[in-house]
Enzyme design. Structure first.
Site, short mmCIF file in Angstrom:
data_model
loop_
_atom_site.label_atom_id
_atom_site.label_comp_id
_atom_site.label_asym_id
_atom_site.label_seq_id
_atom_site.Cartn_x
_atom_site.Cartn_y
_atom_site.Cartn_z
N TRP A 102 0.84 -1.21 0.00
CA TRP A 102 0.00 0.00 0.00
C TRP A 102 0.86 1.25 0.00
CZ3 TRP A 102 -4.37 -1.26 -1.76
CH2 TRP A 102 -5.01 -2.45 -1.37
N ASP A 170 -1.35 6.89 6.36
CA ASP A 170 -2.38 5.92 6.00
C ASP A 170 -2.56 5.00 7.20
OD1 ASP A 170 -3.92 3.85 5.05
OD2 ASP A 170 -2.67 3.39 3.31
N LYS A 194 -11.59 -1.83 7.28
CA LYS A 194 -10.71 -2.67 8.08
C LYS A 194 -11.13 -2.62 9.56
CE LYS A 194 -8.28 -3.31 4.34
NZ LYS A 194 -7.28 -2.38 3.87
C1 LIG Z 1 -6.82 -1.89 2.45
C2 LIG Z 1 -5.80 -0.82 2.48
C3 LIG Z 1 -5.77 0.21 1.52
C4 LIG Z 1 -6.71 0.27 0.34
O1 LIG Z 1 -7.97 0.63 0.75
P1 LIG Z 1 -9.16 0.87 -0.29
O2 LIG Z 1 -10.21 1.49 0.57
O3 LIG Z 1 -9.53 -0.47 -0.83
O4 LIG Z 1 -8.67 1.78 -1.35
C5 LIG Z 1 -4.82 1.20 1.66
N1 LIG Z 1 -3.94 1.18 2.67
C6 LIG Z 1 -3.92 0.21 3.61
C7 LIG Z 1 -2.93 0.26 4.71
C8 LIG Z 1 -4.86 -0.82 3.54
O5 LIG Z 1 -4.86 -1.78 4.47
#
Ligand SMILES: *Cc1c(COP(=O)(O)O)cnc(C)c1O
Length: 361
Positions: A102, A170, A194
């Site tokens: 990511w 993030d 998540k």
């Molecule tokens: C799942 C995830 C993403 C992507 O998320 P989306 O909402 O599917 O775009 C980005 N960063 C991390 C750390 C993730 O676990």
């Protein structure tokens, strides 16, 4: 909801049962309006209350002041933020720390808008640790980190010191899972699916002073943070159902005792499973080399062959433990034990791991 499975999916993932029940009630008849949550205007006073409370509760849980930070609920997933952040804030250069897939994707998008310095990376070691002693450039427009690496199972246990440079994170897979000094960050984002709610909404927490001082102005309205701050996430129709679920999840965190209590439980759950790995060295091989970087949310390990891993996943599934297959890009086993994963699920998995070891060693 008696027939609940043990849910170890990485995302979309487990939600509190009480939140699922409140949501089904609101889908049938929202706040005694006689219509569904999905059938009512987002400008109705009933939904406006949902939006306002979610923003207030999020800041309260993070111990941030509403005059300093805004909370936004946007579409497009965390992946959209990979582009929106540099689009709004990358003028000359930005520092990115590459700790996984990511993080790599975030850096790739930023390169479309300016210079990206990859100031540290653990890619050569298959992302099995968090880089230490990082030299930041000191004059970047911002520093970007990924606090929890969902696929590899590593997590930043402390916030890096980046001086006066704005810090962007993030936090998709560990948002509100533990106590942190959130005021060290200028922008935090997290796809809800998540640890916060269902897919379809991304929570963004942004420092207003940074936005006012530095954000670019000549951007499409929907891609400009300022538009959403000014309109309190109601510039266009927000994802009403996901925002509702996320709001109820925030209330649930408060009822459980806030981030301190949640953190204690997350530590206890993770310890059960890491101890089960460490009790069988050579049989269960933890994927994270630096134990201090082990994630509280996504626990990753391997067995000696893929056949044995497939057997592990299949037997666990027969015992109603779901979602244990590692990410398709790395294989192995991954147990995601987000906030709403109950202690009993971690206990069931740890017990199964000991039994599986005895039967297959
Ligand atoms: C799942 C995830 C993403 C992507 O998320 P989306 O909402 O599917 O775009 C980005 N960063 C991390 C750390 C993730 O676990």
């Amino acid at each position: 909801m008696s027939a609940r499975a043990h849910n170890f999916f990485a995302g979309p993932a487990v939600l509190p049962v009480s939140v699922l029940e409140e949501t089904s009630q609101a889908v049938a008849n929202f706040a005694n309006t006689g219509v569904s949550l999905m059938e009512i205007s987002h400008r109705s006073k009933e939904f406006e209350a949902v939006m306002n409370e979610a923003q207030v509760d999020a800041l309260a849980l993070m111990k941030l002041y509403p005059d300093e930070y805004s909370v936004l609920f946007l579409g497009g997933g965390a992946s959209m933020q990979f582009a929106m952040i540099p689009m709004n804030f990358l003028v000359t250069k930005a520092d990115y720390v590459n700790t996984g897939e990511w993080a790599t994707k975030a850096g790739k998008e930023a390169r479309l808008f300016g210079q990206v310095n990859e100031v540290a990376s653990s890619e050569a070691d298959k992302f099995n640790h968090i880089p230490k002693n990082i030299k930041f450039s000191g004059d970047a427009d911002y520093v970007h980190i990924t606090t929890n690496n969902t696929i590899y199972g590593t997590e930043w246990k402390s916030t890096p010191d980046v001086g006066t440079v704005p810090l962007v994170a993030d936090m998709s897979s560990d948002m509100l899972s533990r106590e942190m000094d959130f005021s060290k960050y200028s922008l935090i984002y997290a796809g809800a699916q998540k640890n916060l709610g269902p897919a379809g909404v991304t929570m963004v927490v942004i420092r207003k002073a940074w936005l006012e001082a530095k954000a670019k102005k000549d951007l499409p309205s929907m891609l400009k943070y300022a538009t959403h701050v000014k309109n309190s996430s109601m510039y266009n129709t927000p994802p009403v159902l996901p925002v509702y679920v996320l709001g109820r999840t925030l209330k649930w965190i408060m009822k459980e005792g806030g981030l301190g209590a949640i953190q204690k439980r997350n530590e206890a759950k993770a310890k059960l499973i890491y101890d089960a790995i460490d009790a069988c060295p050579g049989f269960y091989k933890g994927a994270v080399a630096a134990k201090e970087d082990r994630s509280l949310m996504n626990i990753t390990w391997n067995l000696s062959t893929t056949e044995l891993e497939d057997k592990f996943v299949a037997e666990a599934k027969a015992k109603k433990m779901l979602g244990l297959k590692g990410h398709r890009s790395v294989g192995g086993i991954r147990a995601s034990v987000y906030n709403a994963c109950p202690m009993e699920s971690a206990e069931a998995l740890a017990t199964f791991m000991a039994e599986f070891f005895k039967a297959n060693q």
